[in-house]
Motif scaffolding. Structure first.
Motif, PDB file in Angstrom:
ATOM      1  N   TYR A 188       0.855  -1.191   0.000  1.00 28.56           N
ATOM      2  CA  TYR A 188       0.000   0.000   0.000  1.00 28.56           C
ATOM      3  C   TYR A 188       0.881   1.227   0.000  1.00 28.56           C
ATOM      4  N   TYR A 189       0.609   2.113  -0.925  1.00 23.26           N
ATOM      5  CA  TYR A 189       1.372   3.349  -0.950  1.00 23.26           C
ATOM      6  C   TYR A 189       0.450   4.546  -0.803  1.00 23.26           C
ATOM      7  N   SER A 190       0.915   5.500  -0.032  1.00 25.29           N
ATOM      8  CA  SER A 190       0.250   6.793   0.021  1.00 25.29           C
ATOM      9  C   SER A 190       1.299   7.841   0.309  1.00 25.29           C
ATOM     10  N   VAL A 191       1.196   8.976  -0.321  1.00 24.83           N
ATOM     11  CA  VAL A 191       2.157  10.046  -0.053  1.00 24.83           C
ATOM     12  C   VAL A 191       1.664  10.954   1.072  1.00 24.83           C
ATOM     13  N   VAL A 192       0.478  10.665   1.616  1.00 29.01           N
ATOM     14  CA  VAL A 192       0.004  11.426   2.776  1.00 29.01           C
ATOM     15  C   VAL A 192      -0.330  10.454   3.907  1.00 29.01           C
ATOM     16  N   GLY A 193      -0.446  11.000   5.109  1.00 26.36           N
ATOM     17  CA  GLY A 193      -0.643  10.158   6.274  1.00 26.36           C
ATOM     18  C   GLY A 193      -2.034   9.590   6.408  1.00 26.36           C
ATOM     19  N   SER A 194      -3.046  10.365   6.029  1.00 25.44           N
ATOM     20  CA  SER A 194      -4.397   9.813   6.096  1.00 25.44           C
ATOM     21  C   SER A 194      -5.229  10.369   4.964  1.00 25.44           C
ATOM     22  N   VAL A 195      -6.170   9.543   4.526  1.00 22.14           N
ATOM     23  CA  VAL A 195      -7.001   9.882   3.369  1.00 22.14           C
ATOM     24  C   VAL A 195      -8.455   9.702   3.784  1.00 22.14           C
TER      25      VAL A 195
END
Ligand code: MTE
Ligand code: MO
Length: 240
Positions: free
Chosen positions: A67-74
Motif C-alpha cells: 500500500y502506498y500513500s504520499v500522505v498520512g491519512s485519506v
C-alpha cells in the motif's frame, strides 16, 4: 527504467519506500509537500533515518501488493459522498457519482502490475469505465492534448497524453481482483493504466481535467518518467 537509484550523502542507495514510509508515518497532518520541496538532500537524510528505525516495515504486503500513500491519512468516500469531476478543456463538464459510474458499460482488463520498487503482481484483474468513454461523453475540445488527474488525498497527481488516455486498456476502475476497490488500494475509484508502471494508476481519483499540455505528476516532479511505459508495453492503441 523509470526510477533512478537514489543515493544518500554516503553514496548508499536509498529506496523510495523508505521515503514513503516516512511520509506514511509522518508528523501531524503531514506537511508532506513543503517537506519534499525542501530538496532531496534533506528528504533522503530523513528517509534513511526513518528506514533505520524500521518504520517502513509497518507497511503491510498482502497478496504481493504494497500500500502506498504520499500522505498520512485519506478521507473515506462512498456512494453518498464520492464524486468524480471531469472538466478543463471539454464542452460538457460534469461530476459523476459512484452509482452513475457503476451504471456505465464496464470493461475488465487483466494485466501484470509492476511497481518501480521491484514488486509485481501478475495477471491482476481491474474493472471499470474506459477513460475514453468518459472523455467522449465530456467532448474534448480541439485544444485538449493531455489529462491531469487529481486525487481526494489532496496531494497525488498524475498525467497522460490524450492519445494514451484514449487507449482501451486505461480504466477508471471500480473493481480490483473482482471486488470493489478497498480504501487502501485507492477506492472507491482509482485509475488503472495497464501498460505503464503502477505509479501512473492514481488512487482515490477525484478529478480528470483536460489540459493543453502534459503537467508532470507527483512522482514525475521528483524524477520519475512522465511516460511510464512498461518495458514490454505495446505502445500502440492498446487494442492489440
Ligand atoms: N493517490 C495516490 N495514488 C498512487 C500512489 C500514491 O501514493 N497516492 N502511489 C502510486 C504507486 S508508486 C503505486 S506502486 C501504486 C500502489 O498501489 P497500491 O497501494 O494499491 O498497491 O499506486 C500509485 N498511485
Ligand atoms: Mo510504485
Amino acid at each position: 527504467m523509470a526510477e533512478q537509484p537514489r543515493r544518500n550523502a554516503d553514496g548508499a542507495p536509498v529506496g523510495r519506500r523508505a521515503l514513503l514510509g516516512m511520509l506514511a508515518a509522518g508528523a501531524a497532518g503531514l506537511a508532506a509537500a513543503p517537506y519534499l520541496q525542501s530538496g532531496w538532500e534533506d528528504v533522503l537524510g530523513a528517509a534513511s533515518q526513518v528506514d533505520a528505525t524500521g518504520l517502513t516495515g509497518l507497511l503491510p504486503n498482502p497478496g504481493g501488493f504494497r500500500y502506498y500513500s504520499v500522505v498520512g491519512s485519506v478521507p473515506r468516500k462512498n456512494d453518498t459522498n464520492y464524486g468524480l469531476t471531469i472538466g478543463g478543456l471539454v464542452d460538457r463538464p460534469r461530476t459523476y457519482t459512484l452509482p452513475e459510474l457503476r451504471a456505465l458499460p464496464q470493461t475488465r482488463v487483466v494485466h501484470d502490475v509492476l511497481c518501480t520498487d521491484g514488486w509485481r503482481v501478475d495477471n491482476t484483474p481491474f474493472e471499470g469505465v474506459k477513460l475514453a468513454d468518459l472523455l467522449d461523453a465530456a467532448g474534448v475540445r480541439s485544444e485538449g492534448a493531455a489529462i491531469r488527474f487529481t486525487c481526494f488525498d489532496g496531494a497525488y497527481t498524475e498525467s497522460l497524453t490524450l492519445e494514451q488516455a484514449r487507449r482501451s486498456d486505461v480504466l477508471v476502475a471500480l473493481k480490483m481482483q473482482d471486488k470493489p476497490i478497498t480504501h487502501e488500494h485507492g477506492g472507491p475509484v482509482r485509475l488503472f493504466v495497464a501498460p505503464m508502471y503502477f505509479y501512473k494508476s492514481a488512487k482515490w481519483l477525484s478529478g480528470i481535467s483536460v489540459t493543453d499540455k502534459v503537467i508532470p505528476g507527483f512522482w514525475e516532479e521528483r524524477g520519475y518518467a512522465v511516460d511510464g511505459w512498461l518495458d514490454d508495453a505495446d505502445r500502440g492503441d492498446g487494442s492489440a
